[in-house]
Design an enzyme around this catalytic site. Structure first.
Site: not given
Length: 228
Positions: A118-119
């Protein structure tokens, strides 16, 4: 007639050249195409761009990489956002390991990642599988074209059916959190906050309940408690 024979020869030479251009770089293709323009009324063939004839016939490989996810919106390529895959595919295209148009269509080279992050998430090791042309020299060039936050660790030739996601047998994750996340009140969430020994003991006790093999259906989507 002689004119018909010359035209037939012209078509044969053109077909042979097209076959060669599928397997050889533009510099290595037949350049002496027999100038038959004057002998026939056919117009000269349209000039073909180098990127259209230099077809890259890659082999299925696994590429090992590590990266720092800060400043990235995740591993997977998504339009309009900065991703690890976008920079990786761009570097592979610049060194000639993949075709440039495959940057926008990774599925055409059977691209697959072992794990999507994810980010802001980093990876000490991740694996992607794809069809590409890779040599020792190209691998050195790859790291030169990658940003400092991404490093290629190695590569390995695989079978044609290898899929990094499907063949992955396990994944290991490490979660790091600042100690002020366990502060008793929001007012104490300062950078100079240090967790006490008592709170640390309680946190470790709670996390120990997750150790081992359990049914983590509450942490997954569309899974019922009785599902395997």
């Amino acid at each position: 007639s002689i004119t018909c024979l010359v035209r037939r020869m012209h078509r044969c030479v053109s077909r042979f050249r097209n076959v060669l251009e599928r397997f050889l770089p533009i510099e290595a293709t037949v350049t002496n195409r027999m100038d038959l323009t004057e002998a026939t009324s056919e117009p000269p063939a349209k000039k073909i761009r180098a990127e259209e004839t230099s077809l890259i016939r890659g082999k299925k490989m696994a590429l090992y990489l590590a990266y720092v996810g800060k400043g990235y919106s995740g591993m997977q390529k998504n339009d309009g956002v900065k991703s690890i895959e976008e920079d990786l595919l761009g570097a592979l295209a610049r060194i000639g390991a993949i075709r440039d148009e495959h940057r926008q269509h990774p599925d055409r080279m059977r691209f697959q990642r072992c794990s999507r992050t994810d980010k802001g998430v980093s990876a000490a090791l991740n694996v992607v599988s794809l069809k590409m042309v890779m040599t020792v020299d190209k691998f050195k060039q790859l790291n030169e074209h990658l940003p400092d936050q991404i490093k290629a660790i190695g590569y390995l030739r695989t079978t044609r059916g290898f899929d990094a996601k499907i063949r992955c047998s396990s994944r290991a994750y490490e979660y790091v959190t600042p100690t002020f996340a366990f502060a008793p009140t929001y007012a104490k969430t300062r950078r100079d906050y240090r967790i006490s020994d008592d709170v640390l003991t309680r946190v470790r006790s709670l996390l120990s309940r997750l150790t081992g093999t359990h049914k983590f259906h509450n942490f997954t989507a569309r899974k019922a408690p009785g599902d395997g």
